[in-house]
Design an enzyme around this catalytic site. Structure first.
Site, mmCIF file in Angstrom:
data_model
loop_
_atom_site.group_PDB
_atom_site.id
_atom_site.type_symbol
_atom_site.label_atom_id
_atom_site.label_comp_id
_atom_site.label_asym_id
_atom_site.label_seq_id
_atom_site.Cartn_x
_atom_site.Cartn_y
_atom_site.Cartn_z
ATOM 1 N N MET A 166 36.787 43.680 37.952
ATOM 2 C CA MET A 166 36.136 42.753 38.852
ATOM 3 C C MET A 166 34.648 42.689 38.518
ATOM 4 O O MET A 166 33.869 43.493 38.996
ATOM 5 C CB MET A 166 36.330 43.195 40.306
ATOM 6 C CG MET A 166 35.605 42.316 41.283
ATOM 7 S SD MET A 166 35.681 42.890 42.980
ATOM 8 C CE MET A 166 34.314 44.009 43.011
ATOM 9 N N PRO A 167 34.230 41.747 37.698
ATOM 10 C CA PRO A 167 32.807 41.611 37.416
ATOM 11 C C PRO A 167 32.043 41.134 38.646
ATOM 12 O O PRO A 167 32.532 40.303 39.417
ATOM 13 C CB PRO A 167 32.748 40.550 36.322
ATOM 14 C CG PRO A 167 34.121 40.459 35.773
ATOM 15 C CD PRO A 167 35.035 40.854 36.880
ATOM 16 N N TYR A 168 30.864 41.675 38.788
ATOM 17 C CA TYR A 168 29.937 41.259 39.833
ATOM 18 C C TYR A 168 28.599 41.015 39.150
ATOM 19 O O TYR A 168 28.069 41.900 38.489
ATOM 20 C CB TYR A 168 29.805 42.350 40.899
ATOM 21 C CG TYR A 168 28.635 42.146 41.830
ATOM 22 C CD1 TYR A 168 28.752 41.318 42.942
ATOM 23 C CD2 TYR A 168 27.423 42.769 41.597
ATOM 24 C CE1 TYR A 168 27.683 41.124 43.792
ATOM 25 C CE2 TYR A 168 26.341 42.579 42.442
ATOM 26 C CZ TYR A 168 26.476 41.757 43.532
ATOM 27 O OH TYR A 168 25.421 41.563 44.373
#
Length: 69
Positions: free
Chosen positions: A1-3
């Site tokens: 999950m890139p942020y």
């Protein structure tokens, strides 16, 4: 999950411009790293120019002096 957190000064950036930033960062993460767009989060923080400093001064003061260089 890139942020990804993008911080910019609040200078009349339009909703359309922000949408383009989100879309292009998401596409880059998908293309380069194979990240799923449905799991990618992009947050844009807009900071008032008087609350952002660099080059030893507030952004508002720096911009006033830009034309004097």
């Amino acid at each position: 999950m890139p942020y990804v957190n993008v911080r910019i000064t609040r200078d009349g950036v339009t909703t359309e411009q922000k949408a383009q930033i989100v879309a292009e960062i998401t596409q880059t993460l998908q293309r380069v790293l194979g990240k799923r767009p449905d799991l990618t989060h992009i947050v844009i923080d807009e900071i008032d120019p008087e609350n952002w400093g660099f080059s030893g001064m507030l952004t508002t003061e720096y911009r006033k002096n830009e034309g004097n260089h």
